[in-house]
Design a protein around this motif. Structure first.
Motif, PDB file in Angstrom:
ATOM      1  N   GLY A   1       0.825  -1.190   0.000  1.00 33.13           N
ATOM      2  CA  GLY A   1       0.000   0.000   0.000  1.00 33.13           C
ATOM      3  C   GLY A   1       0.862   1.244   0.000  1.00 33.13           C
ATOM      4  O   GLY A   1       2.097   1.167   0.057  1.00 33.13           O
ATOM      5  N   PRO A   2       0.252   2.432  -0.043  1.00 37.01           N
ATOM      6  CA  PRO A   2       1.017   3.687  -0.055  1.00 37.01           C
ATOM      7  C   PRO A   2       1.927   3.803   1.168  1.00 37.01           C
ATOM      8  O   PRO A   2       1.528   3.487   2.290  1.00 37.01           O
ATOM      9  CB  PRO A   2      -0.069   4.768  -0.046  1.00 37.01           C
ATOM     10  CG  PRO A   2      -1.288   4.092  -0.619  1.00 37.01           C
ATOM     11  CD  PRO A   2      -1.213   2.676  -0.153  1.00 37.01           C
ATOM     12  N   ILE A   3       3.148   4.264   0.933  1.00 40.81           N
ATOM     13  CA  ILE A   3       4.143   4.468   1.986  1.00 40.81           C
ATOM     14  C   ILE A   3       4.517   5.949   2.015  1.00 40.81           C
ATOM     15  O   ILE A   3       4.904   6.518   0.985  1.00 40.81           O
ATOM     16  CB  ILE A   3       5.401   3.620   1.747  1.00 40.81           C
ATOM     17  CG1 ILE A   3       5.051   2.127   1.716  1.00 40.81           C
ATOM     18  CG2 ILE A   3       6.454   3.908   2.818  1.00 40.81           C
ATOM     19  CD1 ILE A   3       4.568   1.557   3.025  1.00 40.81           C
ATOM     20  N   TYR A   4       4.401   6.569   3.187  1.00 37.73           N
ATOM     21  CA  TYR A   4       4.735   7.989   3.322  1.00 37.73           C
ATOM     22  C   TYR A   4       6.177   8.243   2.890  1.00 37.73           C
ATOM     23  O   TYR A   4       7.094   7.534   3.274  1.00 37.73           O
ATOM     24  CB  TYR A   4       4.531   8.442   4.767  1.00 37.73           C
ATOM     25  CG  TYR A   4       5.152   9.793   5.056  1.00 37.73           C
ATOM     26  CD1 TYR A   4       4.587  10.958   4.547  1.00 37.73           C
ATOM     27  CD2 TYR A   4       6.324   9.894   5.814  1.00 37.73           C
ATOM     28  CE1 TYR A   4       5.171  12.191   4.794  1.00 37.73           C
ATOM     29  CE2 TYR A   4       6.906  11.122   6.064  1.00 37.73           C
ATOM     30  CZ  TYR A   4       6.331  12.269   5.548  1.00 37.73           C
ATOM     31  OH  TYR A   4       6.915  13.499   5.784  1.00 37.73           O
ATOM     32  N   LYS A   5       6.368   9.332   2.095  1.00 41.78           N
ATOM     33  CA  LYS A   5       7.698   9.688   1.602  1.00 41.78           C
ATOM     34  C   LYS A   5       8.160  11.038   2.122  1.00 41.78           C
ATOM     35  O   LYS A   5       9.265  11.170   2.646  1.00 41.78           O
ATOM     36  CB  LYS A   5       7.690   9.696   0.071  1.00 41.78           C
ATOM     37  CG  LYS A   5       9.026  10.086  -0.552  1.00 41.78           C
ATOM     38  CD  LYS A   5       8.925  10.125  -2.069  1.00 41.78           C
ATOM     39  CE  LYS A   5      10.251  10.527  -2.715  1.00 41.78           C
ATOM     40  NZ  LYS A   5      10.110  10.606  -4.195  1.00 41.78           N
ATOM     41  N   SER A   6       7.318  12.080   1.980  1.00 41.88           N
ATOM     42  CA  SER A   6       7.759  13.423   2.360  1.00 41.88           C
ATOM     43  C   SER A   6       6.551  14.320   2.578  1.00 41.88           C
ATOM     44  O   SER A   6       5.420  13.965   2.221  1.00 41.88           O
ATOM     45  CB  SER A   6       8.660  14.022   1.280  1.00 41.88           C
ATOM     46  OG  SER A   6       7.951  14.183   0.062  1.00 41.88           O
ATOM     47  N   MET A   7       6.800  15.516   3.152  1.00 40.59           N
ATOM     48  CA  MET A   7       5.737  16.476   3.391  1.00 40.59           C
ATOM     49  C   MET A   7       6.210  17.882   3.040  1.00 40.59           C
ATOM     50  O   MET A   7       7.407  18.181   3.071  1.00 40.59           O
ATOM     51  CB  MET A   7       5.293  16.441   4.856  1.00 40.59           C
ATOM     52  CG  MET A   7       6.365  16.867   5.840  1.00 40.59           C
ATOM     53  SD  MET A   7       5.785  16.893   7.551  1.00 40.59           S
ATOM     54  CE  MET A   7       4.884  18.447   7.567  1.00 40.59           C
ATOM     55  N   LYS A   8       5.246  18.746   2.713  1.00 45.81           N
ATOM     56  CA  LYS A   8       5.538  20.153   2.455  1.00 45.81           C
ATOM     57  C   LYS A   8       4.412  20.991   3.058  1.00 45.81           C
ATOM     58  O   LYS A   8       3.232  20.757   2.788  1.00 45.81           O
ATOM     59  CB  LYS A   8       5.653  20.424   0.954  1.00 45.81           C
ATOM     60  CG  LYS A   8       6.023  21.867   0.633  1.00 45.81           C
ATOM     61  CD  LYS A   8       6.165  22.086  -0.870  1.00 45.81           C
ATOM     62  CE  LYS A   8       6.536  23.534  -1.175  1.00 45.81           C
ATOM     63  NZ  LYS A   8       6.671  23.772  -2.645  1.00 45.81           N
ATOM     64  N   VAL A   9       4.782  21.964   3.899  1.00 47.08           N
ATOM     65  CA  VAL A   9       3.804  22.815   4.570  1.00 47.08           C
ATOM     66  C   VAL A   9       3.571  24.070   3.744  1.00 47.08           C
ATOM     67  O   VAL A   9       4.517  24.724   3.287  1.00 47.08           O
ATOM     68  CB  VAL A   9       4.284  23.195   5.985  1.00 47.08           C
ATOM     69  CG1 VAL A   9       3.269  24.110   6.665  1.00 47.08           C
ATOM     70  CG2 VAL A   9       4.529  21.947   6.818  1.00 47.08           C
ATOM     71  N   ASP A  10       2.307  24.411   3.540  1.00 40.47           N
ATOM     72  CA  ASP A  10       1.923  25.633   2.837  1.00 40.47           C
ATOM     73  C   ASP A  10       0.793  26.284   3.621  1.00 40.47           C
ATOM     74  O   ASP A  10      -0.373  25.910   3.499  1.00 40.47           O
ATOM     75  CB  ASP A  10       1.485  25.303   1.410  1.00 40.47           C
ATOM     76  CG  ASP A  10       1.137  26.562   0.610  1.00 40.47           C
ATOM     77  OD1 ASP A  10       1.423  27.673   1.107  1.00 40.47           O
ATOM     78  OD2 ASP A  10       0.590  26.424  -0.497  1.00 40.47           O
ATOM     79  N   GLY A  11       1.133  27.279   4.462  1.00 42.61           N
ATOM     80  CA  GLY A  11       0.134  27.902   5.320  1.00 42.61           C
ATOM     81  C   GLY A  11      -0.351  26.926   6.377  1.00 42.61           C
ATOM     82  O   GLY A  11       0.444  26.347   7.114  1.00 42.61           O
ATOM     83  N   ASN A  12      -1.663  26.704   6.429  1.00 41.99           N
ATOM     84  CA  ASN A  12      -2.194  25.753   7.407  1.00 41.99           C
ATOM     85  C   ASN A  12      -2.425  24.375   6.797  1.00 41.99           C
ATOM     86  O   ASN A  12      -3.028  23.506   7.425  1.00 41.99           O
ATOM     87  CB  ASN A  12      -3.504  26.277   8.003  1.00 41.99           C
ATOM     88  CG  ASN A  12      -4.672  26.161   7.035  1.00 41.99           C
ATOM     89  OD1 ASN A  12      -4.483  26.228   5.814  1.00 41.99           O
ATOM     90  ND2 ASN A  12      -5.871  26.002   7.576  1.00 41.99           N
ATOM     91  N   LYS A  13      -1.921  24.170   5.582  1.00 42.02           N
ATOM     92  CA  LYS A  13      -2.093  22.882   4.898  1.00 42.02           C
ATOM     93  C   LYS A  13      -0.755  22.166   4.767  1.00 42.02           C
ATOM     94  O   LYS A  13       0.296  22.790   4.651  1.00 42.02           O
ATOM     95  CB  LYS A  13      -2.735  23.080   3.522  1.00 42.02           C
ATOM     96  CG  LYS A  13      -4.194  23.535   3.585  1.00 42.02           C
ATOM     97  CD  LYS A  13      -4.794  23.617   2.192  1.00 42.02           C
ATOM     98  CE  LYS A  13      -6.302  23.840   2.253  1.00 42.02           C
ATOM     99  NZ  LYS A  13      -6.682  25.087   2.935  1.00 42.02           N
ATOM    100  N   VAL A  14      -0.837  20.839   4.774  1.00 40.65           N
ATOM    101  CA  VAL A  14       0.344  19.998   4.598  1.00 40.65           C
ATOM    102  C   VAL A  14       0.081  19.063   3.423  1.00 40.65           C
ATOM    103  O   VAL A  14      -0.954  18.388   3.378  1.00 40.65           O
ATOM    104  CB  VAL A  14       0.644  19.170   5.856  1.00 40.65           C
ATOM    105  CG1 VAL A  14       1.905  18.325   5.641  1.00 40.65           C
ATOM    106  CG2 VAL A  14       0.809  20.061   7.078  1.00 40.65           C
TER     107      VAL A  14
END
Length: 655
Positions: free
Chosen positions: A560-573
């Motif tokens: 299944g999907p495996i978390y890779k990375s994140m990017k924050v933009d204001g109050n959203k990720v």
């Protein structure tokens, strides 16, 4: 005299003679690992020449001074059945030997439970006629020193042999046998309730310098006493930091157990349930009182009764008409799971209105009356058939409560004492070490529940054990496939801390960081009140998919999907994933669930989430500057992110 000397010489020569013998693993119906210089070994007389032959493949060895011999056969392709001949001064013929792939199935109870306990167990057993699948069951024995042999024998897979064999292992092997078209050998070496430390060799444990496992000491020595005293002191200090402390029973002095108390300002809660399920106002550790008015029939008046309250997390003092009838504290083993059964003396029982009051103190995690509805009842001590159900609406009032403490990483570890404790290598010595001479394709592993209390060192323990086993087999980085812990327990209504989630994340991070380690996610196939979920067929299928990718190099959708990375933009990720396999989907075409966000204070709140292409966007109106996202973080989380291959995303945290 001459005849007497000749007789002595004959006796001496016969006592020095030793027939060629074999370990239990080398027997009729075994599976030899294909495409490998498979090892065959045993005992014989010192200096004896031993020849092993199978299907034109021959190897010769001479027994050493201690009578040990071994050969390495030339590599063979999958096939059989063959006869194997082992010849020295005597000859042994093994029949019905196959060449294929051998897998070790290990871990604790979720690997151990048999096909008879699986979903549709009797139908599965009746259909289990697979002559090209062979089963070997190791006995449940520990040893204080490494052993070279164990009891057991290879058996054909049939309804008789499969009944109590590992269900997860069998369904995994059945998938591989059908998909890869090769004989499969399964060695089940698993034991319920065992910690990972028991499955790792003691030298490997003591080499884990970053882990708090002390070096060995002699029994009853001053060093042992000192280390144990230091441990108890350290544990007490850790518990004061990690657990909420009970400041004393103030509610009883306020009359909260008395029938005459006015409860008009008390709340109402349906029991059984954990009080955190009421929402953020009850996200507390501390003491909460519960009261229930019970209408007792006239014929029960003056008679001894039994009050059954199910399980209570963590401690309780229970009253009947303002008199204590029982209590459970930390001196009771597994107090959080102990069923409360308290006698009510007849002198307290009157016809009509009676009051049961329970003071519950929770020092960590969820709290409350948490057993099943069927466990909660009041009944005469002399007649178990007549009952008054106690599940339902109770009054409650908080005596003392505060937000849960952010606990330190892990509790102190019990010091190791030489010669004691199955937690430190003793299972490895008897149930794994004898297997390490036998050629294998890989290992499947289902364990972690027992290590949940020390969850944040589990990754180090798991990676250390994998390295230990690979070193001892000497076959390189063979595939090691891990079942991630399934969902279990009460559904979390708040984003709470969870040791089980920590173990799952350790398993995920191990799969990402160690070569040839696969992950079978089981977050959607657990059961709320069954720690041994029955759907082992899907566990086996997902393990087989991981094997086909990692061990066999097939192009399959295996994860299944495996978390890779994140990017924050204001109050959203924005979250990015690997193993998308056709795209991300929310199961059931429902809103995406299971996500929580927090700022640097790590106070998580539920988040909204939506799929945007191959990413997921997460946000909460309560969090202006999110720093951390968690998904499916809980003992039994509600979550529904999948890929189009129908495989669930692994739980994760971004920090």
């Amino acid at each position: 005299m001459k005849r007497f000397l000749v007789l002595l010489l004959l006796l001496a020569s016969s006592s020095a003679y030793c027939d060629v013998s074999l370990p239990s693993l080398i027997c009729d119906h075994m599976v030899l690992q294909r495409d490998m210089n498979a090892r065959v070994w045993g005992d014989a007389s010192p200096g004896e020449v031993v020849t092993v032959s199978i299907d034109g493949n021959e190897a010769i060895s001479q027994a050493s001074s201690d009578g040990k011999w071994s050969v390495r056969l030339a590599q063979m392709k999958a096939g059989g059945p063959y006869d194997m001949v082992i010849a020295g001064k005597n000859k042994i013929v093994l029949h019905d030997v196959l060449v294929g792939d051998v897998w070790v199935c290990s871990g604790q109870s979720n690997m151990q439970v048999g096909v008879n306990e699986a979903k549709n167990g009797e139908q599965e057993i009746a259909a289990a006629n697979y002559p090209n699948i062979r089963l070997f069951q190791t006995p449940l024995i520990m040893a204080s020193t490494p052993q070279s042999n164990l009891q057991g024998n290879w058996q054909l897979c049939n309804p008789d042999s499969v009944r109590y064999f590992s269900a997860a292992g069998y369904f995994f092997g059945r998938e591989l046998n059908q998909d890869m078209k090769v004989p499969i050998g399964l060695i089940n070496s698993s034991w319920g309730g065992t910690p990972i430390e028991g499955w790792t060799s003691l030298p490997a444990l003591l080499a884990m310098k970053d882990l708090p496992i002390a070096k060995g000491a002699k029994h009853n020595s001053d060093e042992v006493k000192a280390s144990q005293a230091a441990y108890m002191k350290e544990l007490a200090a850790w518990e004061r930091r990690a657990y909420a402390q009970d400041t004393g029973n103030k509610g009883f002095g306020r009359g909260w157990a008395a029938p005459s108390t006015d409860t008009s300002d008390w709340g109402t809660m349906y029991l059984p349930q954990a009080w955190e399920q009421l929402g953020s106002k009850m996200d507390i550790d501390g003491a909460v009182w519960f009261r229930l008015e019970v209408d007792v029939p006239a014929e029960w008046a003056g008679k001894d009764l039994v009050a059954k309250l199910g399980t209570i997390d963590d401690f309780d003092v229970t009253y009947f008409n303002n008199t204590e009838i029982g209590s459970t504290d930390e001196s009771v083993p597994n107090y959080w799971a102990a069923k409360r059964v308290y006698k009510v003396p007849g002198g307290l029982v009157k016809a009509g209105r009676n009051v049961i009051a329970v003071r519950v103190f929770d020092h960590f995690g969820t709290g409350g009356l948490t057993g099943g509805r069927e466990l909660m009842m009041l009944q005469p001590a002399s007649d178990g058939e007549k009952t008054i159900p106690l599940a339902g609406e109770w009054k409650y009032k908080v005596e003392q409560g505060a937000p849960p403490i952010a606990i330190p990483c892990a509790s102190p570890v019990v010091p190791f004492v030489a010669g004691e404790g199955g937690d430190y290598g003793h299972i490895f010595n008897q149930m794994i070490n004898p297997l390490t001479s036998y050629g294998i394709k890989g290992v499947i592993w289902y364990q972690g529940e027992t290590n949940a209390p020390n969850s944040c060192i589990y990754k180090d323990l798991l990676t250390g054990m994998i390295a230990d086993w690979r070193s001892r087999w000497g076959e390189g980085d063979f595939p090691f496939l891990v079942v991630q812990l399934a969902n279990f327990g009460y559904v979390d209504t708040l984003p709470l801390e969870s040791n089980w989630a920590e173990v799952r994340d350790a398993q995920r991070r191990t799969a990402l960081s160690v070569p040839n380690v696969g992950l079978a996610v089981a977050i959607d196939i657990g059961e709320e009140m069954n720690i041994h979920p029955k759907n082992k067929q899907e566990v086996g299928r997902r393990l087989a998919l991981a094997a086909e990718k990692i061990a066999y190099g097939k192009k399959v959708s295996y994860s299944g999907p495996i978390y890779k990375s994140m990017k924050v933009d204001g109050n959203k990720v924005r979250l990015n994933f690997t193993e998308i396999h056709g795209g991300l989907v929310a199961a059931g075409n429902k809103d995406l669930t299971g996500f929580a966000v927090a700022t640097s204070d790590k106070r998580f709140v539920w988040a909204k989430a939506k799929i945007d292409g191959n990413s997921v966007v997460v946000w909460s109106d309560e969090i202006a500057k999110p720093t951390t996202v968690r998904y499916a973080w809980g003992n039994n989380p509600v979550c529904n992110l999948y890929n189009k291959a129908g495989l669930p995303a692994s739980p994760f945290t971004t920090d």
